[in-house]
Design an enzyme around this catalytic site. Structure first.
Site, PDB file in Angstrom:
ATOM      1  CG  HIS A 121      42.301  -7.845 -10.559  1.00  0.00           C
ATOM      2  ND1 HIS A 121      43.645  -7.904 -10.846  1.00  0.00           N
ATOM      3  CD2 HIS A 121      42.102  -6.687  -9.885  1.00  0.00           C
ATOM      4  CE1 HIS A 121      44.233  -6.817 -10.355  1.00  0.00           C
ATOM      5  NE2 HIS A 121      43.318  -6.059  -9.763  1.00  0.00           N
ATOM      6  CD  GLU A 169      41.547  -2.427 -11.554  1.00  0.00           C
ATOM      7  OE1 GLU A 169      41.628  -1.744 -10.536  1.00  0.00           O
ATOM      8  OE2 GLU A 169      41.860  -3.630 -11.602  1.00  0.00           O
ATOM      9  N   GLY A 221      46.802  -1.308  -3.587  1.00  0.00           N
ATOM     10  CA  GLY A 221      47.770  -1.056  -2.522  1.00  0.00           C
ATOM     11  C   GLY A 221      47.338  -0.007  -1.508  1.00  0.00           C
ATOM     12  CG  ASN A 245      41.816  -6.170  -5.280  1.00  0.00           C
ATOM     13  OD1 ASN A 245      41.695  -7.151  -4.538  1.00  0.00           O
ATOM     14  ND2 ASN A 245      42.431  -6.224  -6.457  1.00  0.00           N
ATOM     15  CD1 TRP A 246      42.392  -4.346   1.417  1.00  0.00           C
ATOM     16  CD2 TRP A 246      41.926  -5.922   2.943  1.00  0.00           C
ATOM     17  NE1 TRP A 246      41.953  -3.719   2.551  1.00  0.00           N
ATOM     18  CE2 TRP A 246      41.652  -4.653   3.497  1.00  0.00           C
ATOM     19  CE3 TRP A 246      41.696  -7.059   3.718  1.00  0.00           C
ATOM     20  CZ2 TRP A 246      41.180  -4.501   4.801  1.00  0.00           C
ATOM     21  CZ3 TRP A 246      41.218  -6.918   5.008  1.00  0.00           C
ATOM     22  CH2 TRP A 246      40.963  -5.642   5.543  1.00  0.00           C
ATOM     23  CE  LYS A 247      46.299  -5.301  -6.159  1.00  0.00           C
ATOM     24  NZ  LYS A 247      47.004  -5.063  -7.389  1.00  0.00           N
ATOM     25  N   GLY A 259      49.530  -1.336  -9.604  1.00  0.00           N
ATOM     26  CA  GLY A 259      50.630  -1.680  -8.704  1.00  0.00           C
ATOM     27  C   GLY A 259      51.979  -1.141  -9.152  1.00  0.00           C
ATOM     28  CB  SER A 283      48.989   3.722  -9.323  1.00  0.00           C
ATOM     29  OG  SER A 283      49.778   2.566  -9.581  1.00  0.00           O
ATOM     30  CD  GLU A 300      47.039  -8.092  -9.336  1.00  0.00           C
ATOM     31  OE1 GLU A 300      46.409  -8.612  -8.384  1.00  0.00           O
ATOM     32  OE2 GLU A 300      47.501  -6.942  -9.282  1.00  0.00           O
TER      33      GLU A 300
END
Ligand code: PEP
Length: 247
Positions: A94, A166, A233, A9-11, A172, A211, A96
């Site tokens: 997600h 998650e 990440g 997931n590149w965000k 992150g 992570s 976020e």
């Protein structure tokens, strides 16, 4: 045996040019890997990613989708649009997006249904906050998220869905759930899927995310109920992501 599925997931990272640079290296690094590999990239990178990964073992996903096909929803992208350009997967719910864009279990459910109608395979994210873990409501919270997300989804549709567990406190932050804690929650999720869908639950891919790095991927992905990972990440560098995929 369930297959292992590792998704990046590149965000909100990488321009189209940076996507080309990444894929030039990455395609070669993972060409002999047998696990399923998915890259969920920003909307603006989808076309170039789809073009460059044609005839490779990499599948492309988006990171969000609207639940309507079209209309006055400025700034949104519809499932019909993603289907039209050949996107195969889409991350839904997600943490976020739940935290910053007010996504709820209800909107997650609507998006899952819309995605499935357009042949997109949802990667549905669930997970508890640190406070919820500390007061001992993780099981109740996560299984409720699962039940609500899957309202009206039948067993045939369920087979197309990936669940990503998650824990929010691990995303992150550099803090990873222990392999035992992560596996325990993935097991609870599978039990809930058993209640809802019977034996189909044994076929469903349940990923861990939070992570994940090359140094902890193996111990996590070898656990009984963890079928791979959703990696933020550490999916941004081709070499590091490759080490995770080749755990
Ligand atoms: C994620 O974005 O889904 C995620 C798990 O991020 P990270 O790996 O950076 O914690």
């Amino acid at each position: 045996m369930r297959r292992k599925v590792i998704a990046g997931n590149w965000k909100m990272n990488k321009t189209p040019l940076e996507t080309v640079e990444f894929l030039k290296k990455f395609i070669d690094l993972i060409k002999d890997v047998e696990h399923d590999i998915i890259l969920c990239v920003p909307y603006i990178d989808l076309l170039v990613a789809l073009e460059l990964t044609k005839n490779t073992n990499i599948k492309i996903g988006a990171q969000n989708v609207h639940f309507k096909d079209s209309g006055a929803y400025t700034g949104e992208v519809s499932p019909k649009m993603l289907q039209d350009i050949g996107v195969e997967y889409v991350i839904i719910g997600h943490s976020e997006r739940r935290a910053y864009y007010n996504e709820t279990d209800e909107s997650v459910n609507m998006k899952i249904k819309a995605a499935l109608e357009h042949e997109l395979k949802p990667i549905v994210c669930v997970g508890e906050t640190l406070e919820q873990r500390e007061v001992g409501v993780t099981k109740e919270f996560v299984t409720t998220q699962i039940r609500n997300a899957l309202i009206g989804i039948d067993a045939k549709q369920m087979k197309k869905i990936i669940i990503a567990y998650e824990p929010i406190w691990a995303i992150g932050t550099g803090k990873t759930a222990s392999k035992e804690d992560a596996n325990e929650v993935c097991h609870w999720i599978r039990e809930e899927l058993h209640t809802l869908y019977g034996d189909v639950a044994d076929e469903i891919i349940i990923q861990y995310g939070g992570s994940v790095k090359a140094s902890n991927a193996k111990e996590l992905f070898e656990m009984s109920d963890i079928d791979g990972g959703l990696v933020g990440g550490s999916s941004l560098e081709p070499e590091e992501f490759t080490r995770i995929i080749k755990f």
